[in-house]
Design a protein around this motif. Structure first.
Motif, PDB file in Angstrom:
ATOM      1  N   VAL A 112       0.879  -1.165   0.000  1.00 27.14           N
ATOM      2  CA  VAL A 112       0.000   0.000   0.000  1.00 27.14           C
ATOM      3  C   VAL A 112       0.916   1.214   0.000  1.00 27.14           C
ATOM      4  CG1 VAL A 112      -1.779   1.289   1.225  1.00 27.14           C
ATOM      5  CG2 VAL A 112      -1.794  -1.222   1.289  1.00 27.14           C
ATOM      6  N   LEU A 113       0.727   2.082  -0.976  1.00 25.00           N
ATOM      7  CA  LEU A 113       1.632   3.211  -1.180  1.00 25.00           C
ATOM      8  C   LEU A 113       0.870   4.529  -1.093  1.00 25.00           C
ATOM      9  CD1 LEU A 113       4.368   4.438  -2.160  1.00 25.00           C
ATOM     10  CD2 LEU A 113       3.525   4.083  -4.492  1.00 25.00           C
ATOM     11  N   GLN A 114       1.398   5.469  -0.320  1.00 27.42           N
ATOM     12  CA  GLN A 114       0.854   6.819  -0.253  1.00 27.42           C
ATOM     13  C   GLN A 114       1.979   7.834  -0.381  1.00 27.42           C
ATOM     14  OE1 GLN A 114      -1.590   6.066   3.577  1.00 27.42           O
ATOM     15  NE2 GLN A 114      -2.743   7.672   2.497  1.00 27.42           N
ATOM     16  N   VAL A 115       1.624   9.008  -0.870  1.00 29.88           N
ATOM     17  CA  VAL A 115       2.566  10.116  -0.958  1.00 29.88           C
ATOM     18  C   VAL A 115       2.042  11.260  -0.108  1.00 29.88           C
ATOM     19  CG1 VAL A 115       3.620  11.855  -2.459  1.00 29.88           C
ATOM     20  CG2 VAL A 115       3.377   9.483  -3.264  1.00 29.88           C
ATOM     21  N   LEU A 116       2.923  11.810   0.708  1.00 29.09           N
ATOM     22  CA  LEU A 116       2.595  13.001   1.482  1.00 29.09           C
ATOM     23  C   LEU A 116       3.019  14.203   0.637  1.00 29.09           C
ATOM     24  CD1 LEU A 116       1.610  14.003   4.315  1.00 29.09           C
ATOM     25  CD2 LEU A 116       4.036  14.191   4.901  1.00 29.09           C
ATOM     26  N   PRO A 117       2.063  14.994   0.130  1.00 28.87           N
ATOM     27  CA  PRO A 117       2.429  16.087  -0.788  1.00 28.87           C
ATOM     28  C   PRO A 117       3.077  17.260  -0.070  1.00 28.87           C
ATOM     29  CG  PRO A 117       0.087  16.157  -0.328  1.00 28.87           C
ATOM     30  CD  PRO A 117       0.611  14.907   0.345  1.00 28.87           C
ATOM     31  N   ASN A 118       3.863  18.020  -0.818  1.00 33.75           N
ATOM     32  CA  ASN A 118       4.470  19.215  -0.240  1.00 33.75           C
ATOM     33  C   ASN A 118       3.415  20.164   0.307  1.00 33.75           C
ATOM     34  OD1 ASN A 118       7.186  18.582  -0.776  1.00 33.75           O
ATOM     35  ND2 ASN A 118       6.990  19.253  -2.899  1.00 33.75           N
ATOM     36  N   SER A 119       2.244  20.171  -0.318  1.00 37.46           N
ATOM     37  CA  SER A 119       1.177  21.073   0.105  1.00 37.46           C
ATOM     38  C   SER A 119       0.634  20.735   1.490  1.00 37.46           C
ATOM     39  CB  SER A 119       0.028  21.037  -0.903  1.00 37.46           C
ATOM     40  OG  SER A 119      -0.502  19.718  -1.011  1.00 37.46           O
ATOM     41  N   ALA A 120       0.992  19.562   2.026  1.00 32.75           N
ATOM     42  CA  ALA A 120       0.518  19.188   3.371  1.00 32.75           C
ATOM     43  C   ALA A 120       1.143  20.064   4.447  1.00 32.75           C
ATOM     44  CB  ALA A 120       0.822  17.718   3.649  1.00 32.75           C
ATOM     45  N   GLY A 121       2.270  20.696   4.125  1.00 32.56           N
ATOM     46  CA  GLY A 121       2.925  21.552   5.113  1.00 32.56           C
ATOM     47  C   GLY A 121       3.540  20.744   6.244  1.00 32.56           C
ATOM     48  N   ALA A 122       3.405  21.254   7.465  1.00 30.16           N
ATOM     49  CA  ALA A 122       3.958  20.552   8.631  1.00 30.16           C
ATOM     50  C   ALA A 122       3.240  19.222   8.820  1.00 30.16           C
ATOM     51  CB  ALA A 122       3.814  21.417   9.877  1.00 30.16           C
ATOM     52  N   TYR A 123       3.976  18.227   9.303  1.00 30.51           N
ATOM     53  CA  TYR A 123       3.391  16.896   9.438  1.00 30.51           C
ATOM     54  C   TYR A 123       4.022  16.148  10.608  1.00 30.51           C
ATOM     55  CZ  TYR A 123       7.690  15.746   6.855  1.00 30.51           C
ATOM     56  OH  TYR A 123       8.998  15.634   6.447  1.00 30.51           O
ATOM     57  N   ALA A 124       3.330  15.127  11.061  1.00 29.18           N
ATOM     58  CA  ALA A 124       3.875  14.277  12.123  1.00 29.18           C
ATOM     59  C   ALA A 124       5.139  13.586  11.623  1.00 29.18           C
ATOM     60  CB  ALA A 124       2.835  13.227  12.524  1.00 29.18           C
ATOM     61  N   LEU A 125       6.064  13.333  12.529  1.00 32.16           N
ATOM     62  CA  LEU A 125       7.331  12.669  12.210  1.00 32.16           C
ATOM     63  C   LEU A 125       8.223  13.513  11.310  1.00 32.16           C
ATOM     64  CD1 LEU A 125       6.047   9.002  11.690  1.00 32.16           C
ATOM     65  CD2 LEU A 125       7.280   9.903  13.672  1.00 32.16           C
ATOM     66  N   MET A 126       8.133  14.837  11.420  1.00 34.79           N
ATOM     67  CA  MET A 126       9.003  15.710  10.629  1.00 34.79           C
ATOM     68  C   MET A 126      10.470  15.532  10.984  1.00 34.79           C
ATOM     69  SD  MET A 126       7.103  19.373  10.079  1.00 34.79           S
ATOM     70  CE  MET A 126       8.321  19.902   8.867  1.00 34.79           C
ATOM     71  N   ASN A 127      10.731  14.924  12.129  1.00 30.70           N
ATOM     72  CA  ASN A 127      12.113  14.770  12.569  1.00 30.70           C
ATOM     73  C   ASN A 127      12.839  13.612  11.899  1.00 30.70           C
ATOM     74  OD1 ASN A 127      10.320  13.141  13.967  1.00 30.70           O
ATOM     75  ND2 ASN A 127      11.699  12.880  15.706  1.00 30.70           N
ATOM     76  N   GLY A 128      12.162  12.826  11.041  1.00 32.27           N
ATOM     77  CA  GLY A 128      12.926  11.806  10.328  1.00 32.27           C
ATOM     78  C   GLY A 128      12.147  10.577   9.935  1.00 32.27           C
TER      79      GLY A 128
END
Length: 277
Positions: free
Chosen positions: A192-208
């Protein structure tokens, strides 16, 4: 140790395990009960489909009174220079997982990398390395991906940040081939594949990056990685918190259908770029 000889060594491990188990008069289920895994896992060890963790090998030695042979074999086989020391244990667990959920913010996950992409990444990090070293690292990446082809392959869920699609690792041709490979795996329902788009802005797990793994006979764990370091997290509260953060990512990411469309579009962009250079 080359891939073929390593596989042959694991097959020897399995054949020896079967011989000694039968000599001891144990069924696969009976031995599994004694070493705290399922009988099915014992069968998969014997067929070299799965590779036991070191602590399981040690318990097998105790149950079969085999004078440490399985521990010694296991230690030799998992002493693998293809993986960095901080990742070796995670690679071992990855091969045993029944479910893997991964978030990749900057690089294509190792399980999905093509040889050309893996080579470009390795060369970028080791520009003066000998060719043997480069090939060893690349072969390790490609060997890991075999678990997605196994009959017993794990349920694999991966979320890629859009950044992963845009940076032309190895050049536009290599990147186009990489994205086409990922699209083909998704279309084959390997994951199952998803892409988090740049337009999502800040997101969970931004630290890595993070990898969540679940197992048939062991508690879940998480793996995180930074520059030249990695951490296996097994504290239940921490793992639960990481799962919750991953759920937030799922909610923020594009649907699998829209994600596949974005990946195919990005592959075409890289192809067009390649044709003009």
């Amino acid at each position: 140790m080359a891939n073929g000889s390593r596989q042959a060594a694991w097959e020897f491990f399995g054949a020896e395990l079967k011989r000694r188990r039968e000599d001891a008069g144990f069924t696969q289920v009976e031995l599994g009960t004694r070493v705290f895994v399922s009988g099915g896992y014992i069968g998969q060890f014997e067929q070299a489909i799965r590779k036991p963790q070191l602590d399981v090998a040690q318990r097998i030695d105790e149950a079969l009174r085999s004078d440490g042979i399985f521990e010694r074999l296991c230690r030799k086989l998992i002493d693998d220079r293809r993986y960095a020391d901080y990742f070796a244990k995670a690679a071992e667990l990855e091969a045993l997982a029944t479910s893997i959920a991964e978030f990749a913010p900057t690089l294509m996950p190792g399980l999905l990398q093509t040889p050309a992409y893996a080579r470009a990444v390795t060369l970028a990090m080791n520009p003066l390395a000998h060719e043997e070293y480069i090939e060893e690292k690349v072969s390790g990446r490609i060997e890991r991906a075999r678990i997605l082809k196994d009959v017993t392959r794990p349920v694999y869920w991966v979320i890629l940040h859009e950044n992963v699609l845009r940076v032309p690792v190895g050049g536009p041709t290599v990147m186009a081939e990489q994205l086409e490979h990922v699209a083909a795996l998704a279309e084959a329902r390997t994951m199952v594949l998803q892409v988090l788009p740049n337009s999502a802005g800040a997101y969970a797990l931004m630290n890595g990056m993070v990898v969540l793994m679940e197992f048939e006979d062991a508690p879940p764990t998480a793996y995180t990685e930074a520059v030249y370091s990695g951490n296996l997290l097994d504290d239940p509260a921490v793992v639960k918190h990481t799962h919750s953060a991953y759920d937030l990512l799922r909610a923020a990411a594009l649907s699998p259908e829209a994600s596949l469309g974005l990946i195919e579009s990005a592959a075409k962009d890289h192809r067009r770029c390649a044709s003009t250079t």
